[in-house]
Design an enzyme around this catalytic site. Structure first.
Site, PDB file in Angstrom:
ATOM      1  N   SER A 108     110.256  53.473  46.756  1.00 19.59           N
ATOM      2  CA  SER A 108     109.019  53.722  47.488  1.00 19.59           C
ATOM      3  C   SER A 108     109.355  54.099  48.919  1.00 19.59           C
ATOM      4  CB  SER A 108     108.137  52.476  47.468  1.00 19.59           C
ATOM      5  OG  SER A 108     107.097  52.580  48.418  1.00 19.59           O
ATOM      6  N   SER A 109     108.497  54.895  49.534  1.00 18.85           N
ATOM      7  CA  SER A 109     108.737  55.324  50.913  1.00 18.85           C
ATOM      8  C   SER A 109     108.627  54.177  51.909  1.00 18.85           C
ATOM      9  CB  SER A 109     107.753  56.429  51.300  1.00 18.85           C
ATOM     10  OG  SER A 109     106.415  55.964  51.203  1.00 18.85           O
ATOM     11  N   CYS A 110     108.094  53.016  51.482  1.00 22.84           N
ATOM     12  CA  CYS A 110     107.968  51.881  52.403  1.00 22.84           C
ATOM     13  C   CYS A 110     109.319  51.253  52.729  1.00 22.84           C
ATOM     14  CB  CYS A 110     107.031  50.831  51.836  1.00 22.84           C
ATOM     15  SG  CYS A 110     107.681  49.945  50.407  1.00 22.84           S
ATOM     16  N   TYR A 137     108.034  43.845  49.295  1.00 26.41           N
ATOM     17  CA  TYR A 137     108.153  44.932  48.316  1.00 26.41           C
ATOM     18  C   TYR A 137     109.252  45.896  48.740  1.00 26.41           C
ATOM     19  CZ  TYR A 137     106.761  48.910  45.401  1.00 26.41           C
ATOM     20  OH  TYR A 137     106.738  49.958  44.508  1.00 26.41           O
ATOM     21  N   LYS A 141     112.845  46.993  46.808  1.00 22.87           N
ATOM     22  CA  LYS A 141     113.200  48.376  46.487  1.00 22.87           C
ATOM     23  C   LYS A 141     114.527  48.777  47.138  1.00 22.87           C
ATOM     24  CE  LYS A 141     109.949  49.473  43.695  1.00 22.87           C
ATOM     25  NZ  LYS A 141     110.282  49.760  42.288  1.00 22.87           N
ATOM     26  N   HIS A 180      95.741  51.580  45.990  1.00 22.61           N
ATOM     27  CA  HIS A 180      96.211  52.309  47.158  1.00 22.61           C
ATOM     28  C   HIS A 180      95.068  53.117  47.769  1.00 22.61           C
ATOM     29  CE1 HIS A 180     100.181  51.552  45.171  1.00 22.61           C
ATOM     30  NE2 HIS A 180     100.498  51.298  46.420  1.00 22.61           N
TER      31      HIS A 180
END
Length: 314
Positions: A108-110, A137, A141, A180
């Site tokens: 994920s881009s987070c 989270y 990842k 989201h």
């Protein structure tokens, strides 16, 4: 991958997993092994080990994860960290033990630091502090990325990692609290239109910028990388284009045909000010997205309407 290769898609009923499944079917693949969460709990190490030993898949797409929006991420912090680590650890390790030829891990881009320079390049990983609201989270990842690289370094496993930007599309989650931003807005504007509500309230200031990728485009990119990328390190998957949440809301409002006003609840958190992915690496490899944001939202809204109708008829 050969057309007869045995392929395991972890999370095949989710938005990403189902998109990958559709893409592979379109390409002529037929030998799939899948399990629903009620028959295989990926958090259970022994269950996953038994599954891999029995089925022996040749290729794995790891799209299963516990996911949610900003409120869910911040509320269920322990669950998001523990469950995602368990899923990743079990699937990646069992893939190594059972000789999986190639695994693709979806992150994920987070994972990128909150204040990293924009656009976000792959090398910015672990160069700063994470956004606090979804830190658990993100840490899970990041561990998945590093695990794929470590198994490559130590055991020679061809495990690759991809980092999608914000996703939306068919079979998305439209839950009022745990979805989201894009699907949440589709639901809010649709319900406001149905109820003739005078306004729609949107969390935050509307100023943060976000990038959105249609899930079927992500599936195209994953298939492309599974066929063409065999290197350590992650690959960003996105459009390279973003827009403020306010402009996204106006676009969704227009597509749905809602005629009321928009109000912003500034007591709610904004999250990261911007999360634009640098997709130079992906473009240089030879892949670009196809579905525009306006096209994708229209497709997603039709999917939402079909779900909404089905629920109403029960």
């Amino acid at each position: 991958m050969d057309k007869s290769s045995k392929i395991y898609i972890a999370g095949h009923r989710g938005m990403v997993g189902s998109a990958i499944h559709r893409k592979l079917l379109k390409e002529g693949f037929t030998n799939f092994v899948t399990r629903t969460s009620d028959t295989l709990d990926l958090r259970n190490q022994q269950a996953v080990a038994d599954f891999f030993e029995e089925e022996k898949p040749g290729y794995v797409f790891l799209a299963a994860a516990k996911v949610g929006g900003i409120v869910a991420n911040n509320t269920y912090r322990a669950d998001f960290l523990y469950e995602n680590l368990q899923i990743q650890n079990n699937v990646i390790h069992s893939s190594y033990l059972n000789g999986v030829k190639k695994l693709l891990f979806l992150g994920s881009s987070c994972i990128y630091p909150k204040m990293a320079p924009q656009p976000l390049k792959e090398e910015y990983l672990l160069t700063g502090l994470l956004e606090p609201t979804n830190e658990p989270y993100a840490i899970a990842k990041i561990a998945g990325i590093k695990m794929c690289d470590a198994y490559r370094d130590q055991y020679g496993c061809n495990f690759i990692s991809v980092m999608p930007t914000n996703l939306y599309g068919y079979t998305d989650n439209y839950h009022p609290n745990n979805s989201h931003v894009l699907p949440a807005l589709i639901r809010r504007f649709h319900e406001a239109k149905e109820q003739n509500a005078p306004f729609v309230t949107i969390w935050g200031t509307g100023s943060p910028k976000r990038e959105f990728l249609f899930a079927d485009d992500l599936a195209e990119a994953c298939y492309f990388l599974m066929e063409n990328y065999n290197e350590p390190g992650l690959v960003n998957i996105g459009t390279g284009e973003d827009l403020p949440i306010k402009d996204l809301a106006l676009l969704i409002k227009d597509i749905i045909g809602y005629e009321g006003d928009i109000q912003f609840d500034t007591t709610k958190p904004d999250g990261n000010p911007r999360k634009l992915m640098d997709v130079t690496k992906l473009h240089d490899l030879g892949w670009k997205h196809h579905v525009t944001l306006q096209q994708g939202i229209a497709l997603a809204y039709q999917d939402f309407l079909s779900k909404d109708k089905a629920l109403a008829e029960r």
